[in-house]
Design an enzyme around this catalytic site. Structure first.
Site, PDB file in Angstrom:
ATOM      1  N   GLN A  47     -17.156   5.374  12.843  1.00 31.44           N
ATOM      2  CA  GLN A  47     -18.047   6.338  12.189  1.00 31.44           C
ATOM      3  C   GLN A  47     -19.269   6.626  13.054  1.00 31.44           C
ATOM      4  O   GLN A  47     -20.084   7.458  12.688  1.00 31.44           O
ATOM      5  CB  GLN A  47     -18.541   5.777  10.846  1.00 31.44           C
ATOM      6  CG  GLN A  47     -17.543   5.834   9.725  1.00 31.44           C
ATOM      7  CD  GLN A  47     -18.042   5.108   8.491  1.00 31.44           C
ATOM      8  OE1 GLN A  47     -17.570   4.040   8.179  1.00 31.44           O
ATOM      9  NE2 GLN A  47     -19.006   5.661   7.789  1.00 31.44           N
ATOM     10  N   GLU A  72     -18.822   2.089  10.386  1.00 32.86           N
ATOM     11  CA  GLU A  72     -20.155   2.366  10.931  1.00 32.86           C
ATOM     12  C   GLU A  72     -20.728   1.064  11.473  1.00 32.86           C
ATOM     13  O   GLU A  72     -21.157   1.001  12.605  1.00 32.86           O
ATOM     14  CB  GLU A  72     -21.069   2.909   9.819  1.00 32.86           C
ATOM     15  CG  GLU A  72     -22.497   3.098  10.269  1.00 32.86           C
ATOM     16  CD  GLU A  72     -23.465   3.211   9.086  1.00 32.86           C
ATOM     17  OE1 GLU A  72     -23.019   3.287   7.931  1.00 32.86           O
ATOM     18  OE2 GLU A  72     -24.680   3.200   9.332  1.00 32.86           O
ATOM     19  N   ARG A  89     -32.988  -0.889   0.328  1.00 27.50           N
ATOM     20  CA  ARG A  89     -32.434   0.152  -0.554  1.00 27.50           C
ATOM     21  C   ARG A  89     -32.305  -0.388  -1.987  1.00 27.50           C
ATOM     22  O   ARG A  89     -32.650   0.282  -2.950  1.00 27.50           O
ATOM     23  CB  ARG A  89     -31.065   0.556   0.008  1.00 27.50           C
ATOM     24  CG  ARG A  89     -30.361   1.620  -0.757  1.00 27.50           C
ATOM     25  CD  ARG A  89     -30.826   2.983  -0.327  1.00 27.50           C
ATOM     26  NE  ARG A  89     -30.201   3.993  -1.149  1.00 27.50           N
ATOM     27  CZ  ARG A  89     -30.433   5.279  -1.061  1.00 27.50           C
ATOM     28  NH1 ARG A  89     -31.282   5.754  -0.203  1.00 27.50           N
ATOM     29  NH2 ARG A  89     -29.839   6.131  -1.840  1.00 27.50           N
ATOM     30  N   PHE A 146     -15.907   4.351   4.941  1.00 29.22           N
ATOM     31  CA  PHE A 146     -16.721   3.843   3.830  1.00 29.22           C
ATOM     32  C   PHE A 146     -17.865   2.935   4.283  1.00 29.22           C
ATOM     33  O   PHE A 146     -18.357   2.122   3.513  1.00 29.22           O
ATOM     34  CB  PHE A 146     -15.848   3.131   2.785  1.00 29.22           C
ATOM     35  CG  PHE A 146     -14.642   3.927   2.388  1.00 29.22           C
ATOM     36  CD1 PHE A 146     -14.775   5.175   1.795  1.00 29.22           C
ATOM     37  CD2 PHE A 146     -13.360   3.458   2.648  1.00 29.22           C
ATOM     38  CE1 PHE A 146     -13.667   5.938   1.450  1.00 29.22           C
ATOM     39  CE2 PHE A 146     -12.248   4.216   2.312  1.00 29.22           C
ATOM     40  CZ  PHE A 146     -12.401   5.455   1.724  1.00 29.22           C
ATOM     41  N   GLU A 165     -21.965   9.609  -1.659  1.00 20.96           N
ATOM     42  CA  GLU A 165     -22.199   8.294  -2.238  1.00 20.96           C
ATOM     43  C   GLU A 165     -22.575   8.287  -3.721  1.00 20.96           C
ATOM     44  O   GLU A 165     -22.102   7.441  -4.476  1.00 20.96           O
ATOM     45  CB  GLU A 165     -23.296   7.580  -1.428  1.00 20.96           C
ATOM     46  CG  GLU A 165     -22.868   7.315  -0.011  1.00 20.96           C
ATOM     47  CD  GLU A 165     -24.016   6.856   0.866  1.00 20.96           C
ATOM     48  OE1 GLU A 165     -25.016   7.600   0.951  1.00 20.96           O
ATOM     49  OE2 GLU A 165     -23.932   5.784   1.456  1.00 20.96           O
ATOM     50  N   CYS A 224      -9.245   7.243  -1.105  1.00 22.18           N
ATOM     51  CA  CYS A 224     -10.189   8.357  -0.998  1.00 22.18           C
ATOM     52  C   CYS A 224     -10.231   9.256  -2.231  1.00 22.18           C
ATOM     53  O   CYS A 224     -11.290   9.669  -2.658  1.00 22.18           O
ATOM     54  CB  CYS A 224      -9.828   9.248   0.183  1.00 22.18           C
ATOM     55  SG  CYS A 224      -9.801   8.442   1.769  1.00 22.18           S
ATOM     56  N   CYS A 269       7.729  -1.132   6.210  1.00 23.38           N
ATOM     57  CA  CYS A 269       7.072  -2.272   6.861  1.00 23.38           C
ATOM     58  C   CYS A 269       7.775  -3.582   6.541  1.00 23.38           C
ATOM     59  O   CYS A 269       7.549  -4.582   7.209  1.00 23.38           O
ATOM     60  CB  CYS A 269       5.608  -2.358   6.452  1.00 23.38           C
ATOM     61  SG  CYS A 269       5.343  -2.814   4.745  1.00 23.38           S
ATOM     62  N   CYS A 320       0.804  -1.228   0.000  1.00 19.60           N
ATOM     63  CA  CYS A 320       0.000   0.000   0.000  1.00 19.60           C
ATOM     64  C   CYS A 320       0.835   1.276   0.000  1.00 19.60           C
ATOM     65  O   CYS A 320       0.342   2.347  -0.340  1.00 19.60           O
ATOM     66  CB  CYS A 320      -0.944   0.012   1.189  1.00 19.60           C
ATOM     67  SG  CYS A 320      -0.172   0.396   2.766  1.00 19.60           S
ATOM     68  N   ARG A 335     -20.439   2.522   1.279  1.00 20.65           N
ATOM     69  CA  ARG A 335     -20.810   3.683   0.457  1.00 20.65           C
ATOM     70  C   ARG A 335     -21.893   3.336  -0.574  1.00 20.65           C
ATOM     71  O   ARG A 335     -21.694   2.477  -1.431  1.00 20.65           O
ATOM     72  CB  ARG A 335     -19.541   4.145  -0.265  1.00 20.65           C
ATOM     73  CG  ARG A 335     -19.546   5.580  -0.702  1.00 20.65           C
ATOM     74  CD  ARG A 335     -18.175   5.901  -1.254  1.00 20.65           C
ATOM     75  NE  ARG A 335     -17.948   7.318  -1.371  1.00 20.65           N
ATOM     76  CZ  ARG A 335     -16.758   7.866  -1.618  1.00 20.65           C
ATOM     77  NH1 ARG A 335     -15.697   7.104  -1.756  1.00 20.65           N
ATOM     78  NH2 ARG A 335     -16.628   9.160  -1.724  1.00 20.65           N
ATOM     79  N   THR A 381      11.442  -8.786   0.868  1.00 18.28           N
ATOM     80  CA  THR A 381      10.081  -8.621   0.346  1.00 18.28           C
ATOM     81  C   THR A 381       9.361  -9.961   0.232  1.00 18.28           C
ATOM     82  O   THR A 381       8.149 -10.010   0.144  1.00 18.28           O
ATOM     83  CB  THR A 381      10.071  -7.923  -1.032  1.00 18.28           C
ATOM     84  OG1 THR A 381      10.731  -8.764  -1.978  1.00 18.28           O
ATOM     85  CG2 THR A 381      10.752  -6.578  -0.991  1.00 18.28           C
TER      86      THR A 381
END
Ligand SMILES: Cc1cc2nc3c(=O)[nH]c(=O)nc-3n(C[C@H](O)[C@H](O)[C@H](O)COP(=O)(O)OP(=O)(O)OC[C@H]3O[C@@H](n4cnc5c(N)ncnc54)[C@H](O)[C@@H]3O)c2cc1C
Ligand code: FES
Ligand code: FES
Length: 1345
Positions: free
Chosen positions: A766, A801, A879, A797, A1277, A153, A76, A51, A911, A263
């Protein structure tokens, strides 16, 4: 300098000398920086090099050449012991808000390239390293340097635009000049701006101001010539400095690992439970790092880094004739797609060979090139040829245990020798291969008669293999098309793969093996023809498949409406102001939970997770784990003082007590002194299970009739009559895969027990109030004793939540029991395995339409993979069912929804929740109608689009739909207008105008390449804004005005990168009429604003913004008597001395009606956010590869609160949706283990995936008449859905390929449209050869849940 042995590790960090007398050979540089030096700017995102969040710059002085080199490194993976004598620069070392920003930090922030900011320090350091090597880099240098960094993002565009300002020949950015590329884009409409930042305001970059390399490291060679030895109680790390010593050590420790880049070893140790007691680091053995160019080729020492290999070979390609350097060119080409820059900087050529991975990218080349290697032991040196005998088994080579690889000899090619290599991976950049290959052919002089042939493949067997039968049968034959059929059969014999073969995708891999040979065949044919050896030429319609992929510079425009000239300068609403934390994020000063300084005695917690998908727990034994020094406790269900069943989770136990329902379910936690100790102890907890049969996929759940009790039904009109009235009835099935959130910051929490039996908690959640509630339940204490704080989170995302409460409640129980603070940040693989994903969906549909494409009736069944518990699935299903219309009027609908009960972690919010699942199905049957009726997709969309006065299938009146039509018209105009095309094409130096028409026939005419196809699609999005649960439509705020005039705001929303705090400050600035600099938001805190709602559903700006507005208006009212003279500060001071309360709460509730599914939902949404996107793609029909050539987006956001943030949301959401619909492919083993659980296996879009042309425009002069806050619309969204345009452009291109193969009519394409899906949908003679095995006749390597 004499060769002495040292056990002291010395290196420099940000110019300061670090001396470590107890260097731990198992410690990474990242952990050392963050834990020992408390430099927390460098982030942990994955621990596997995938990442880039941990990127730092390492600088090295070469005592012989007297040169300093700088390279980016994944901290890392880099062992801290390998840093001896080197200088490390972290994000803190290049600039800070307290002193001076570095231009990289400044430009990234001002270009709006940082949202949640967790990826940002790594991105800054990748770019910084590029500048240190090349102060005015090329655009390609910039893009290449960022290949190893991910951002979830931003959508990458703003980062690239910001950094482009450093590059050679950077355009003025619209600041003037008659040749400016942006001329003509400005002033499209009155008051429309096309730039989000002003490059003219950037600090100039002056390379002479960079810190110097530490002189101490240059004045002596002792750092490089001394033997080093570090050890802890179980591992030894030795760095010899002579070959003889290295070979002696290898003789002494035959099972020792030679560690270079680490690695491979780093990943094996961390994720595959490997343990190596002795490491030998050969980096300072001169023979192993030497490069020698001879008349025969180039010899590389085995410890030469891949970046050096790349540079040396590029130099040779420049210097020596093309015909001699064809193997070099193949290596360079392969290295373009080999990992990211950071990995290539540290990984070495010997490491790649000796890992002997079946998907090594370089080994097929070395095998086909017949490379020689020199290997050595203490007793002998020998030369071997890399041929079919070299790899003896899975990850095994012919070398003896005491031998090491010394040199690789890479040969030159001959005049009549041709060489090509290929790699197909799920994502083009920084990804491992599904199949790779290298092929070499030598012809008898002046003929096309094959005299030598070498064909090797990776990804087709447990080792890199040579296709022996094929090779033998082609030698002596002429290079003619007739060979192809024969080769297809021979390759199938050479490369047998069972239906259960590891890696799966068996038919695709087999198809690839022959398709790649076909490409090789055509390339060589072309070359023989060009060399005048044969007359037969590649047919012109085949030529497009030959060129190698070239990266293009992105070009983009962002259009938005400027604020009206009369708006007061202090009123920040509507202005593109920079995210309030952007500068803290680019300097690494932004604090996330795991960056917080440990408290006295703080402990670390690691969860013990179920390894079975469905089982009774027979026993749990933590005795061995508890015996480990430093372990404090094993905490499980019996330690929960309150209720182990957390209230709102549909019966989910915090700690499983009797039964586990999925792999990854928590059974307990180990609490220890440190992460490392807890991590080791967790592996010693023994759990015995009585296994039950798991159900993993939707199909299995349907077959076994396993459903949760959440069936839903919705009906409008008479479907039967609708079908009777139809000219065509189309039936189909489609599966839409789930999606991993892949926020860069994994879930993290810290629970602190307080004196009155309460808990304070810092969490990356969230929804702080729900976390508070769940802790109260688990601990059986009232909520007022629990404080949950959130400073910021590194992306959420939806997952933070619907599943972050579990981690926090577990930490709270542990902290409560032990009376000590407890922290936990989930490892990436644990986070992905345990927290749940977007729900997969299977849909069966039947749609009726008239000849002209008008929809008459829809009968649809939706099967959602809910997982083991229904946490939020009911909302997702509802939904999806409410959104099955997208933008179209469907007169008769019968929809039924089912929640499948399976043994995977509970599906989460993500999202746009169920909307993308529904919309992509809707657009699928819309394209089916177009094909069946023989009219364009656009026509079908247009004639069925809602008109004002229509009513949706759930009885919602349609109003104000004209802006959707306007978006559609605008996007079409922008995307298709030849004038715009040509102007933008000139920016990227090539004319990309395509002969697309609006009908299928016109497109076919312009699309006559057999193996490369272009497709185009335009998709509308009509996104209902609102949360059905009425109680969730409320928000609170607390505003304090201090006597000095400064303002502190608290509100219930969480800043997760979406710019919520920035917008709240803008709202307050507008109401209070003061500059944003006077307003501050510290953090979100349940003790300041109670009963807050989750930050979700795109509504947080509106809900919290109105609460902030309310509080500010209250205060303004109280200030009114003092406003007759002076400034804001004067009014505040006067009010204060007059004893006026300068603090106010604010509250808001959205005027929504009560929602009931059973009595007709009706007008439940306040308004719709609408938009349209047009995308063009190109697919490679032979490999399934694709690229997005262009995307144009037009959205109606009312009057945007902050166009920079909103455009950032559009681009970021679009790229996330692009991942959902094209490459994010969740795979599990048949017994429920998630296989795609890290960036290595799960691919989100990367820098290279941004559309080459990416234009975003916010519709101007379009205030939202139903707005909740000013005149804006929700944005978080809806734009994710616009990425459907890529999916359908791909489908359009596939349809063209299928027509060439004589296949007309509708066809099934599931989402995501992966390389595998694209290739297999482009049916042809190659795919025909490999029919899938009979389902049920084998156990597949993976299933898609
Ligand atoms: C994020 C990421 C992306 C990657 N992408 C790719 C990719 O695209 N393509 C690909 O092919 N690979 C890829 N890899 C795998 C890996 O990077 C390569 O195999 C790399 O070349 C290994 O080199 P290293 O120096 O890091 O090896 P190390 O991890 O240091 O060592 C690897 C192995 O080689 C042995 N070894 C090393 N040198 C010698 C020697 N001289 N003699 C005997 N044994 C030796 C070691 O003992 C060890 O067993 C990727 C890895 C990561 C983490
Ligand atoms: S944390 Fe190092 S690359 Fe992800
Ligand atoms: S800003 Fe890049 S991951 Fe959030």
């Amino acid at each position: 300098m004499a060769n002495t042995t040292s056990d002291e590790l010395i290196f420099f960090v940000n110019g300061k000398k670090v001396t470590e007398s107890n260097a731990d050979p198992e410690m990474t540089l990242l952990r050392y920086l963050r834990t020992n030096l408390r430099l927390t700017g460098t982030k942990l995102g994955c621990a596997e090099g995938g990442c880039g969040a941990c990127t730092v710059m390492v600088s090295k002085y070469d005592y012989i050449s007297k040169e300093i080199s700088h390279f980016s490194v994944n901290a890392c993976l880099a062992p801290v012991c390998a840093m001896h004598g080197l200088a490390v620069t972290t994000v803190e070392g290049i600039g800070s808000m307290k002193t001076k920003l570095h231009p990289v930090q400044e430009r990234l922030a001002k270009a709006h390239g940082s949202q949640c900011g967790f990826c940002t320090p790594g991105i800054v350091m990748s770019m910084y390293t590029t500048l240190r090597n090349s102060p005015i880099p090329s655009y390609e240098d910039v893009v290449t340097s960022l290949e190893g960094n991910l951002c979830r993002c931003t959508g990458y565009r703003p980062i690239l635009e910001g950094f482009r300002t450093f590059t050679k020949g950077y355009c003025c950015g619209g600041n003037g000049g008659s040749e400016c590329c942006r001329n003509g884009l400005n002033g499209c409409e009155e008051g429309v701006a096309t730039q989000l930042f002003k490059p003219s305001e950037f600090l100039p970059y002056d390379p002479t101001q960079e810190p110097i390399f530490p002189p101490e490291l240059m004045n002596t060679d002792k750092y490089h010539s001394n033997t080093l030895q570090f050890s802890n109680d179980r591992v030894k790390w030795i760095r010899p400095t002579t070959l003889a010593r290295l070979l002696d050590l290898k003789n002494l420790y035959p099972h020792a690992r030679l560690v270079n880049g680490n690695t491979e070893i780093g990943v094996e140790v961390k994720f595959k439970d490997q343990f190596y007691p002795v490491y030998l680091a050969p980096s300072n053995v001169p023979e192993l790092t030497k490069v020698e160019v001879t008349d025969e080729g180039v010899t590389f020492g085995a410890a030469v880094s891949l970046s050096t290999v790349e540079n040396v070979l590029k130099e040779q390609i420049e210097r020596v004739s093309e015909s001699k350097t064809r193997i070099f060119a193949a290596v360079v080409e392969m290295l373009r797609w080999f990992a990211g820059r950071q990995i290539r900087n540290t990984a070495v050529i010997g490491g790649n060979i000796m890992t002997a991975s079946p998907i090594s990218d370089l080994n097929p080349i070395f095998l086909s090139a017949g490379c020689k290697v020199t290997v050595a032991s203490a007793s002998r040196t020998r030369q071997l040829v890399m041929d079919k005998h070299f790899f003896t088994g899975y990850r095994k080579t012919i070398l003896e245990d005491d031998e090491i690889l010394l040199y690789l000899h890479l040969p030159l090619t001959r005049e009549n020798e041709y060489f090509h290599c290929y790699k197909q991976s799920p994502r083009r950049e920084d990804d491992i291969a599904i199949v790779n290959a290298a092929m070499r052919v030598v012809f008898e002089s002046g003929t096309d008669i094959v005299s030598e042939l070498a064909i090797s493949y990776g990804g087709m067997a447990p080792t890199t293999v040579m296709a022996e039968k094929t090779i033998n049968s082609l030698i002596g034959r002429r290079w003619r098309t007739i060979l192809i059929d024969e080769v297809c059969k021979l390759l199938d014999e050479d490369l047998p793969l069972s239906a259960s073969a590891p890696g799966g995708m068996v038919e695709y891999r087999k198809t690839l093996s022959v398709s790649l040979f076909f490409k090789f065949y055509l390339s060589v044919l072309e070359e023989l023809n060009a060399d005048g050896i044969i007359e037969e030429a590649v047919p012109s319609s085949f030529k497009s498949c030959l060129p190698v992929f070239c990266k293009s510079m992105i070009s983009s425009t962002q259009m938005y409406q400027e604020v009206s000239p009369g708006q007061p300068i202090d009123d920040a609403v509507g202005r593109p102001i920079v995210h309030t934390s952007a500068f803290q994020q680019t300097t690494g000063e932004a604090v996330y939970v795991d960056d917080m300084t440990p408290l006295q005695g703080e402990l670390y917690m690691v969860p013990v997770l179920s390894k079975k998908a469905h089982a009774y727990i027979r026993s749990v034994d933590a005795k061995d784990a508890l015996a480990v020094k430093g372990v404090h406790a094993f905490v499980s269900h019996s330690d929960v003082p309150g209720n182990n069943i957390i209230n709102h989770t549909g019966g989910f136990e915090l700690f499983a007590s009797e039964k586990v329902m999925c792999v990854g379910q928590a059974i307990g936690v180990i609490v220890a002194d440190s992460y490392e100790i807890a991590q080791k102890a967790v592996k010693l907890v023994s759990v015995n299970y009585d296994e039950l049969e798991p159900v993993i996929t939707i199909q299995d759940a349907i077959a076994k009739e396993q459903f949760h009790e959440l069936q839903r039904k919705i009906e409008r009109g008479c479907v039967q009559e609708g079908f009777e009235d139809s000219d065509h009835i189309i039936e189909g099935e489609m599966k839409v895969g789930g999606q991993e959130h892949f926020y860069l910051e994994t879930q993290v929490t810290r629970a602190i027990p307080t004196e009155d039996n309460g808990i304070e908690l810092d969490s990356s959640t969230q929804q702080p109030s729900i976390v508070q509630e769940d802790i109260a339940t688990a601990l059986n204490i009232p909520k007022h004793k629990i404080t949950v704080r959130v400073k910021r989170i590194g992306g959420g995302f939806g997952c933070k939540e619907s599943s972050s409460f579990r981690l926090s409640a577990m930490a709270a129980v542990a902290a409560h029991r032990l009376g000590i603070p407890v922290r936990c940040m989930l490892d990436r693989d644990i986070d992905m395995s345990s927290t749940g994903t977007r729900h997969p969906l299977l849909v069966k549909y039947k749609v009726g339409c008239s000849n002209n494409g008008r929809i008459k009736a829809l009968d649809i069944k939706m099967y959602l993979n809910v997982g083991c518990f229904n946490i939020v699935s009911v909302f997702v299903l509802e939904r999806a069912m409410l959104c099955l219309d997208n933008s179209y009027n469907i007169p008769c609908v019968r929809a039924r929804g089912y929640g499948c009960r399976t043994n995977i972690p509970a599906g989460t919010a993500f999202r746009a929740v169920g909307t993308p699942l529904a919309f992509v199905v809707t657009e699928t049957w819309i394209t089916d109608i177009a094909i069946v009726c023989g009219i364009s997709q656009e026509k079908v969309r247009e004639i069925n689009m809602y008109q004002d006065g229509d009513v949706t299938h759930y009885n919602h009146p349609v109003t104000l739909n004209h802006s959707l039509q306007k978006c559609g018209r605008n996007v079409w105009k922008i995307a298709i207008s030849e004038v715009v095309r040509k102007r933008l094409a000139s920016l990227i130096g090539s004319i990309i105008f395509l002969n697309y028409g609006t009908t299928n026939e016109q497109r076919t005419a312009g699309n006559n390449n057999r193996w490369k196809k272009r497709g185009i699609a335009i998709c509308p999005v009509r996104y209902p804004v609102g949360i059905a649960a009425r109680h969730m439509n409320q928000a609170g705020a607390l505003v304090h005005v201090y006597a000095d005039g400064s303002v502190l705001i608290s509100h219930g929303g969480v800043e997760m990168g979406q710019g919520l705090h920035t917008k709240m400050i803008q709202v307050a600035s507008s109401i209070l009429k003061i500059p944003t600099s006077k307003i501050f938001i510290n953090h979100t805190d349940t003790s300041k604003v109670p009963n807050s709602q989750p930050t979700a559903g795109s509504l947080s700006s509106e809900l919290n913004g109105n609460a902030v507005r309310d509080a500010c208006e209250n205060i303004l009212q109280r200030l009114e008597p003092f406003m007759n003279k002076g400034s804001w500060e004067d009014w505040v001071k006067a009010a204060y001395f007059d004893r006026t309360c300068l603090s106010s709460t604010g509250f808001y509730r959205t005027p929504v009606k009560k929602f009931s599914w059973d009595d007709d939902p009706g007008a439940i949404y306040k308004y719709f956010t609408v938009g349209a996107a047009c995308s063009e793609v190109e697919i490679d029909c032979l490999t399934g590869d694709h690229r997005v050539l262009r995307t144009d987006i037009v959205m109606d956001l009312g009057e945007s609160l902050n166009p920079a943030i909103d455009i950032g949301q559009i681009e970021g959401a679009f790229m996330q949706g692009y991942g959902l619909f094209t490459m994010e492919d969740l795979r599990r083993s048949a017994n429920g283990v998630l296989l795609t659980r890290g960036p290595g296996m799960y691919k989100i879009p990367s820098f290279g995936d941004v559309p080459s042309i990416f234009n975003v425009s916010i519709l101007s002069n379009c205030p939202n008449e139903n707005a909740l806050l000013f005149s804006s619309k929700a944005v978080g969204e809806p734009p994710l859905l616009l990425a459907m345009s890529v999916f359908f452009a791909i489908k359009d291109a596939i349809a063209s390929a299928r027509r060439d193969a004589g296949l007309n009519g509708i066809f099934r394409l599931d989402s995501p449209a992966t390389a595998e899906a694209i290739r297999m949908a482009c049916q042809d003679d190659f795919t025909e050869q490999f029919p899938p095995a009979e389902p049920g006749s084998f156990v597949p390597w993976f299933v898609r849940p």
